[in-house]
Write a protein that holds these residues in place. Structure first.
Motif, PDB file in Angstrom:
ATOM      1  N   PRO A  34       0.815  -1.214   0.000  1.00  0.00           N
ATOM      2  CA  PRO A  34       0.000   0.000   0.000  1.00  0.00           C
ATOM      3  C   PRO A  34       0.854   1.271   0.000  1.00  0.00           C
ATOM      4  O   PRO A  34       1.976   1.316   0.513  1.00  0.00           O
ATOM      5  CB  PRO A  34      -0.782  -0.120   1.306  1.00  0.00           C
ATOM      6  N   ASN A  35       0.274   2.289  -0.576  1.00  0.00           N
ATOM      7  CA  ASN A  35       0.795   3.645  -0.507  1.00  0.00           C
ATOM      8  C   ASN A  35      -0.421   4.561  -0.571  1.00  0.00           C
ATOM      9  O   ASN A  35      -1.552   4.086  -0.406  1.00  0.00           O
ATOM     10  CB  ASN A  35       1.785   3.911  -1.636  1.00  0.00           C
ATOM     11  N   ILE A  36      -0.224   5.826  -0.826  1.00  0.00           N
ATOM     12  CA  ILE A  36      -1.360   6.749  -0.882  1.00  0.00           C
ATOM     13  C   ILE A  36      -1.291   7.584  -2.153  1.00  0.00           C
ATOM     14  O   ILE A  36      -0.226   7.763  -2.747  1.00  0.00           O
ATOM     15  CB  ILE A  36      -1.402   7.680   0.345  1.00  0.00           C
ATOM     16  N   VAL A  37      -2.461   8.057  -2.579  1.00  0.00           N
ATOM     17  CA  VAL A  37      -2.569   9.035  -3.657  1.00  0.00           C
ATOM     18  C   VAL A  37      -2.881  10.373  -2.989  1.00  0.00           C
ATOM     19  O   VAL A  37      -3.929  10.532  -2.357  1.00  0.00           O
ATOM     20  CB  VAL A  37      -3.681   8.655  -4.648  1.00  0.00           C
ATOM     21  N   GLN A  38      -1.973  11.316  -3.103  1.00  0.00           N
ATOM     22  CA  GLN A  38      -2.128  12.594  -2.427  1.00  0.00           C
ATOM     23  C   GLN A  38      -2.985  13.553  -3.247  1.00  0.00           C
ATOM     24  O   GLN A  38      -3.074  13.442  -4.463  1.00  0.00           O
ATOM     25  CB  GLN A  38      -0.756  13.222  -2.180  1.00  0.00           C
ATOM     26  N   ALA A 173      -6.297  -1.846  -5.920  1.00  0.00           N
ATOM     27  CA  ALA A 173      -7.474  -1.249  -5.297  1.00  0.00           C
ATOM     28  C   ALA A 173      -7.210   0.218  -5.016  1.00  0.00           C
ATOM     29  O   ALA A 173      -6.120   0.598  -4.559  1.00  0.00           O
ATOM     30  CB  ALA A 173      -7.824  -1.980  -3.997  1.00  0.00           C
ATOM     31  N   LEU A 174      -8.214   1.041  -5.263  1.00  0.00           N
ATOM     32  CA  LEU A 174      -8.104   2.478  -5.045  1.00  0.00           C
ATOM     33  C   LEU A 174      -9.366   2.990  -4.364  1.00  0.00           C
ATOM     34  O   LEU A 174     -10.480   2.693  -4.812  1.00  0.00           O
ATOM     35  CB  LEU A 174      -7.903   3.201  -6.378  1.00  0.00           C
ATOM     36  N   ASP A 175      -9.207   3.744  -3.297  1.00  0.00           N
ATOM     37  CA  ASP A 175     -10.353   4.404  -2.669  1.00  0.00           C
ATOM     38  C   ASP A 175     -10.776   5.592  -3.524  1.00  0.00           C
ATOM     39  O   ASP A 175      -9.934   6.363  -4.002  1.00  0.00           O
ATOM     40  CB  ASP A 175      -9.994   4.892  -1.262  1.00  0.00           C
ATOM     41  N   PHE A 176     -12.079   5.767  -3.688  1.00  0.00           N
ATOM     42  CA  PHE A 176     -12.594   6.919  -4.421  1.00  0.00           C
ATOM     43  C   PHE A 176     -12.795   8.121  -3.500  1.00  0.00           C
ATOM     44  O   PHE A 176     -12.985   9.249  -3.970  1.00  0.00           O
ATOM     45  CB  PHE A 176     -13.919   6.574  -5.094  1.00  0.00           C
TER      46      PHE A 176
END
Length: 203
Positions: A34-38, A173-176
């Protein structure tokens, strides 16, 4: 917590009375990357915080080559952030409910999977390390308003059936929705993203 497991159970068994036989249950697990989309106004240097996922699945055939395959997974996510002051690591623990459809590629064991996902945040662990030592903080999200307790997202990936019982899979997987509404000077405003690989066993 009770509502989460009732929802998971409902998703796993919904539709089975309409499905072609056999309906098959299974277990699965794997490595999360996992990582994050800023958000556009964030510019933090983040990197992967490795974790895992484990849970149950059900395969409900709908028609030739197409199946409904919901899952209920315990998954760890998060990120690492390096700055001049030290390294900050955030590990978040979720119950993920992917509501997937699988499409079999004719003449092969390869299946494409896609669908929405609902994620329920259970707890967060923050750790800060520098040359002088480390500090840890663990937060049970039922008692905190810092982050959203449920998030809606999407999943795409593949499953390769090695045998009729064993499979290998990979997905993204990506959170919207943003995990937190507002970033700060210390932490970014972000959405979760996870690459994962693993294996499953069907009974």
């Amino acid at each position: 917590m009770k509502k989460i497991f009732l929802l998971a159970a409902g998703l796993l068994f919904t539709g089975s009375i309409y499905a072609q036989s056999p309906v098959r249950f299974g277990i699965k697990g794997g490595l999360n990357l996992p990582n994050i989309v800023q958000s556009d106004n964030s510019d933090f240097d983040t990197k992967i915080n490795p974790g895992f996922n484990v849970g149950v699945t059900v395969d409900i055939p709908l028609t030739s080559g197409i199946a409904f395959t919901p899952e209920a997974l315990y998954a760890t996510k998060g990120y690492k952030l390096t700055s001049g002051a030290g390294e900050f690591t955030q590990t978040t623990n979720f119950i993920d409910i992917p509501i997937l459809a699988s499409f079999k590629i004719a003449g092969s064991g390869l299946n494409l999977v896609a669908g929405p996902q609902v994620s329920f945040l259970m707890s967060t662990k923050n750790k800060f390390e520098n040359g002088f030592g480390s500090v840890e903080q663990e937060i049970v999200e039922d008692d905190s308003d810092r982050f959203k307790k449920s998030l809606f997202g999407g999943v795409v990936g593949f499953r390769y059936d090695v045998t009729s019982n064993i499979d290998l899979h990979g997905r993204y997987a990506l959170d919207f929705q943003k995990n937190n509404e507002n970033g700060t000077e210390q932490t970014p405003e972000f959405k979760n993203q996870v690459f994962s690989i693993g294996f499953g066993y069907k009974f």
